[in-house]
Design an enzyme around this catalytic site. Structure first.
Site, PDB file in Angstrom:
ATOM      1  N   ARG A 186       0.815  -1.222   0.000  1.00 54.90           N
ATOM      2  CA  ARG A 186       0.000   0.000   0.000  1.00 54.90           C
ATOM      3  C   ARG A 186       0.848   1.272   0.000  1.00 54.90           C
ATOM      4  O   ARG A 186       0.333   2.358   0.182  1.00 54.90           O
ATOM      5  CB  ARG A 186      -0.941   0.007   1.204  1.00 54.90           C
ATOM      6  CG  ARG A 186      -2.028  -1.048   1.118  1.00 54.90           C
ATOM      7  CD  ARG A 186      -2.872  -1.093   2.366  1.00 54.90           C
ATOM      8  NE  ARG A 186      -2.116  -1.611   3.506  1.00 54.90           N
ATOM      9  CZ  ARG A 186      -1.962  -2.910   3.760  1.00 54.90           C
ATOM     10  NH1 ARG A 186      -2.490  -3.806   2.966  1.00 54.90           N
ATOM     11  NH2 ARG A 186      -1.268  -3.307   4.812  1.00 54.90           N
ATOM     12  N   HIS A 230       5.970 -10.734  -5.415  1.00 56.52           N
ATOM     13  CA  HIS A 230       4.819 -10.103  -6.072  1.00 56.52           C
ATOM     14  C   HIS A 230       5.003  -8.597  -6.036  1.00 56.52           C
ATOM     15  O   HIS A 230       5.119  -7.995  -4.969  1.00 56.52           O
ATOM     16  CB  HIS A 230       3.513 -10.481  -5.377  1.00 56.52           C
ATOM     17  CG  HIS A 230       2.309 -10.349  -6.258  1.00 56.52           C
ATOM     18  ND1 HIS A 230       1.990  -9.167  -6.897  1.00 56.52           N
ATOM     19  CD2 HIS A 230       1.350 -11.235  -6.629  1.00 56.52           C
ATOM     20  CE1 HIS A 230       0.888  -9.341  -7.610  1.00 56.52           C
ATOM     21  NE2 HIS A 230       0.491 -10.599  -7.463  1.00 56.52           N
ATOM     22  N   TYR A 270       0.465  -3.810  -5.808  1.00 57.26           N
ATOM     23  CA  TYR A 270      -0.732  -3.571  -6.611  1.00 57.26           C
ATOM     24  C   TYR A 270      -0.876  -2.117  -7.063  1.00 57.26           C
ATOM     25  O   TYR A 270      -1.676  -1.823  -7.953  1.00 57.26           O
ATOM     26  CB  TYR A 270      -1.984  -3.973  -5.823  1.00 57.26           C
ATOM     27  CG  TYR A 270      -2.013  -5.424  -5.427  1.00 57.26           C
ATOM     28  CD1 TYR A 270      -1.772  -6.436  -6.351  1.00 57.26           C
ATOM     29  CD2 TYR A 270      -2.288  -5.790  -4.113  1.00 57.26           C
ATOM     30  CE1 TYR A 270      -1.799  -7.767  -5.991  1.00 57.26           C
ATOM     31  CE2 TYR A 270      -2.319  -7.129  -3.738  1.00 57.26           C
ATOM     32  CZ  TYR A 270      -2.080  -8.109  -4.679  1.00 57.26           C
ATOM     33  OH  TYR A 270      -2.103  -9.427  -4.311  1.00 57.26           O
ATOM     34  N   HIS A 319       1.085  -7.484 -12.079  1.00 56.85           N
ATOM     35  CA  HIS A 319      -0.148  -7.084 -12.761  1.00 56.85           C
ATOM     36  C   HIS A 319       0.228  -5.912 -13.673  1.00 56.85           C
ATOM     37  O   HIS A 319       0.607  -4.843 -13.174  1.00 56.85           O
ATOM     38  CB  HIS A 319      -1.211  -6.627 -11.766  1.00 56.85           C
ATOM     39  CG  HIS A 319      -1.713  -7.715 -10.875  1.00 56.85           C
ATOM     40  ND1 HIS A 319      -2.772  -7.542 -10.013  1.00 56.85           N
ATOM     41  CD2 HIS A 319      -1.324  -8.999 -10.699  1.00 56.85           C
ATOM     42  CE1 HIS A 319      -2.998  -8.647  -9.345  1.00 56.85           C
ATOM     43  NE2 HIS A 319      -2.120  -9.548  -9.748  1.00 56.85           N
ATOM     44  N   GLU A 340       1.114 -11.526 -14.914  1.00 57.88           N
ATOM     45  CA  GLU A 340      -0.010 -12.326 -14.425  1.00 57.88           C
ATOM     46  C   GLU A 340      -1.281 -12.026 -15.219  1.00 57.88           C
ATOM     47  O   GLU A 340      -1.603 -10.857 -15.468  1.00 57.88           O
ATOM     48  CB  GLU A 340      -0.255 -12.034 -12.943  1.00 57.88           C
ATOM     49  CG  GLU A 340      -1.346 -12.888 -12.324  1.00 57.88           C
ATOM     50  CD  GLU A 340      -1.520 -12.644 -10.835  1.00 57.88           C
ATOM     51  OE1 GLU A 340      -2.512 -13.128 -10.262  1.00 57.88           O
ATOM     52  OE2 GLU A 340      -0.646 -11.960 -10.240  1.00 57.88           O
ATOM     53  N   ASP A 346      -3.146 -17.440 -13.002  1.00 53.82           N
ATOM     54  CA  ASP A 346      -3.932 -17.489 -11.775  1.00 53.82           C
ATOM     55  C   ASP A 346      -5.264 -18.155 -12.083  1.00 53.82           C
ATOM     56  O   ASP A 346      -5.996 -17.710 -12.968  1.00 53.82           O
ATOM     57  CB  ASP A 346      -4.140 -16.064 -11.245  1.00 53.82           C
ATOM     58  CG  ASP A 346      -4.892 -16.025  -9.931  1.00 53.82           C
ATOM     59  OD1 ASP A 346      -6.053 -16.482  -9.894  1.00 53.82           O
ATOM     60  OD2 ASP A 346      -4.329 -15.529  -8.937  1.00 53.82           O
ATOM     61  N   HIS A 387      -8.408 -15.904 -11.713  1.00 50.45           N
ATOM     62  CA  HIS A 387      -8.478 -14.921 -12.792  1.00 50.45           C
ATOM     63  C   HIS A 387      -8.866 -15.577 -14.115  1.00 50.45           C
ATOM     64  O   HIS A 387      -9.578 -14.983 -14.925  1.00 50.45           O
ATOM     65  CB  HIS A 387      -7.144 -14.197 -12.938  1.00 50.45           C
ATOM     66  CG  HIS A 387      -6.722 -13.468 -11.707  1.00 50.45           C
ATOM     67  ND1 HIS A 387      -5.472 -12.902 -11.575  1.00 50.45           N
ATOM     68  CD2 HIS A 387      -7.380 -13.208 -10.548  1.00 50.45           C
ATOM     69  CE1 HIS A 387      -5.379 -12.325 -10.385  1.00 50.45           C
ATOM     70  NE2 HIS A 387      -6.515 -12.511  -9.744  1.00 50.45           N
ATOM     71  N   HIS A 420      -0.592 -19.208  -9.706  1.00 51.96           N
ATOM     72  CA  HIS A 420      -1.369 -18.903  -8.508  1.00 51.96           C
ATOM     73  C   HIS A 420      -2.609 -19.782  -8.543  1.00 51.96           C
ATOM     74  O   HIS A 420      -3.334 -19.773  -9.538  1.00 51.96           O
ATOM     75  CB  HIS A 420      -1.810 -17.437  -8.484  1.00 51.96           C
ATOM     76  CG  HIS A 420      -0.702 -16.470  -8.247  1.00 51.96           C
ATOM     77  ND1 HIS A 420      -0.840 -15.115  -8.488  1.00 51.96           N
ATOM     78  CD2 HIS A 420       0.566 -16.638  -7.790  1.00 51.96           C
ATOM     79  CE1 HIS A 420       0.293 -14.511  -8.182  1.00 51.96           C
ATOM     80  NE2 HIS A 420       1.157 -15.406  -7.763  1.00 51.96           N
ATOM     81  N   ASP A 443     -12.383 -10.110  -9.476  1.00 51.71           N
ATOM     82  CA  ASP A 443     -11.267 -10.774  -8.810  1.00 51.71           C
ATOM     83  C   ASP A 443     -11.616 -10.958  -7.339  1.00 51.71           C
ATOM     84  O   ASP A 443     -11.318 -10.101  -6.505  1.00 51.71           O
ATOM     85  CB  ASP A 443      -9.998  -9.924  -8.976  1.00 51.71           C
ATOM     86  CG  ASP A 443      -8.761 -10.591  -8.405  1.00 51.71           C
ATOM     87  OD1 ASP A 443      -8.870 -11.727  -7.919  1.00 51.71           O
ATOM     88  OD2 ASP A 443      -7.688  -9.968  -8.434  1.00 51.71           O
ATOM     89  N   HIS A 461     -11.078 -13.830  -4.545  1.00 51.04           N
ATOM     90  CA  HIS A 461     -10.528 -15.124  -4.144  1.00 51.04           C
ATOM     91  C   HIS A 461     -11.352 -15.733  -3.007  1.00 51.04           C
ATOM     92  O   HIS A 461     -11.901 -15.017  -2.162  1.00 51.04           O
ATOM     93  CB  HIS A 461      -9.093 -14.973  -3.655  1.00 51.04           C
ATOM     94  CG  HIS A 461      -8.124 -14.575  -4.718  1.00 51.04           C
ATOM     95  ND1 HIS A 461      -6.764 -14.552  -4.510  1.00 51.04           N
ATOM     96  CD2 HIS A 461      -8.304 -14.195  -6.004  1.00 51.04           C
ATOM     97  CE1 HIS A 461      -6.153 -14.168  -5.610  1.00 51.04           C
ATOM     98  NE2 HIS A 461      -7.079 -13.923  -6.532  1.00 51.04           N
ATOM     99  N   GLU A 515      -2.820 -17.832  -2.501  1.00 56.37           N
ATOM    100  CA  GLU A 515      -2.702 -16.485  -1.934  1.00 56.37           C
ATOM    101  C   GLU A 515      -3.702 -16.194  -0.821  1.00 56.37           C
ATOM    102  O   GLU A 515      -3.567 -15.211  -0.106  1.00 56.37           O
ATOM    103  CB  GLU A 515      -2.858 -15.453  -3.048  1.00 56.37           C
ATOM    104  CG  GLU A 515      -1.736 -15.523  -4.074  1.00 56.37           C
ATOM    105  CD  GLU A 515      -1.918 -14.537  -5.199  1.00 56.37           C
ATOM    106  OE1 GLU A 515      -1.012 -13.723  -5.428  1.00 56.37           O
ATOM    107  OE2 GLU A 515      -2.992 -14.595  -5.864  1.00 56.37           O
TER     108      GLU A 515
END
Length: 296
Positions: free
Chosen positions: A36, A66, A69, A106, A141, A175, A178, A212, A225, A227, A257
């Site tokens: 973040r 990873h 984001y 991503h 991804e 993934d 996804h 993933h 998206d 999960h 994840e």
């Protein structure tokens, strides 16, 4: 298949190895900085050495990093692209220092200009990030497709790879959540096999470097998206078992994840569930082979 989970590197990357061992992982995935915040984490020589010592003494065989984001290499905003490029380069350099299999990314979102222009912007930035780093691979991804995200189709993944120069360090991470959300039906072994045939035609299985495995809270083609724990969603136990036992995935790191049974990250029972689903898938595959032989 190198089964594992996303774990926290809090306190240093050596602690991520310890958490992976506690969960029975053969592969682990971490964020190399807060997901973040833009501020990168730079691992000093002491932390890198401690990580390598812990990794060598463990049963963990693969590390994935990873990228955060926040990154949007396709943004129309030059400052956003600059920050994204800086962050990605930091992740790739961390990957090189730690000996990671790859950084998983991503690629970004096409918000106003449309996907073609966005792919060109993202591909240019990817090429620049690879030029400014060395050693660590970059896996793009596939995405669920919400909000104009790039990579929702195999054609977009191929366009990004080709546009970035198609070098040997560029690959893909698939993934399962996804895939289903973007319209690829992988809920059976046969369906998954057909999807992989298509991936091979469009992108090439030689580009597939990591996985993933996540179940999907939402239906086929939802472009959402969301999960959910393996076996509890729209892919279901049968589809997750097929994914975890697919022959063409052998040798690849395959990371769950979350959210995890406790809803606060992946724990050992979640990883144990992965192994149980893989065993179920392997048994199902053996039965199919036996039936095929008997018909002959």
């Amino acid at each position: 298949m190198l089964i594992g989970a996303h774990v926290s590197p809090a306190g240093g990357p050596a602690n991520a190895v310890e958490r992976g061992v506690e969960r029975g992982c053969r592969a682990i995935q971490i964020f190399n900085q807060s997901p973040r915040q833009w501020k990168p984490t730079v691992y000093d020589d002491e932390k890198v050495a401690a990580y390598k010592e812990a990794f060598a003494a463990s049963d963990v065989d693969a590390l994935l990093i990873h990228a955060v984001y926040l990154i949007n290499l396709a943004s129309e905003d030059k400052e956003m692209r600059r920050k994204s490029l800086t962050s990605l380069v930091a992740s790739l350099r961390a990957g090189q220092a730690l000996g990671a299999v790859s950084v998983v990314l991503h690629p970004g979102s096409a918000l106003k200009s449309g996907p073609d222009a966005a792919v060109k912007r993202a591909a240019k930035a990817i090429a620049e990030a690879l030029k400014e780093s060395e050693g660590c691979d970059l896996h793009l991804e596939n995405t669920a497709g919400a909000g104009g995200t790039l990579g929702r189709t195999f054609e977009e993944l191929a366009a990004l790879i080709d546009g970035a120069g198609g070098g040997k360090r560029l690959g893909a991470c698939l993934d399962s959540c996804h895939l289903l959300a973007s319209g690829y039906d992988i809920r059976t072994a046969d369906g998954l096999s057909d999807v992989l045939d298509e991936f091979d035609r469009v992108v090439g299985l030689d580009r597939l470097g990591s996985l993933h495995v996540n179940d999907s809270m939402t239906k086929l083609g939802s472009n959402r998206d969301r999960h959910i724990n393996l076996g509890d969603g729209e892919i279901g136990p049968r589809g997750c078992a097929a994914f975890l036992s697919e022959p063409r995935f052998e040798g690849l790191p395959c990371v769950f994840e979350g959210p995890g049974a406790a809803g606060k990250g992946v724990e050992k029972p979640d990883v144990d569930n992965m192994y149980a689903l893989r065993k179920r898938g392997l048994a199902s595959r053996s039965r199919r082979r036996a039936r095929a032989r008997s018909r002959r």
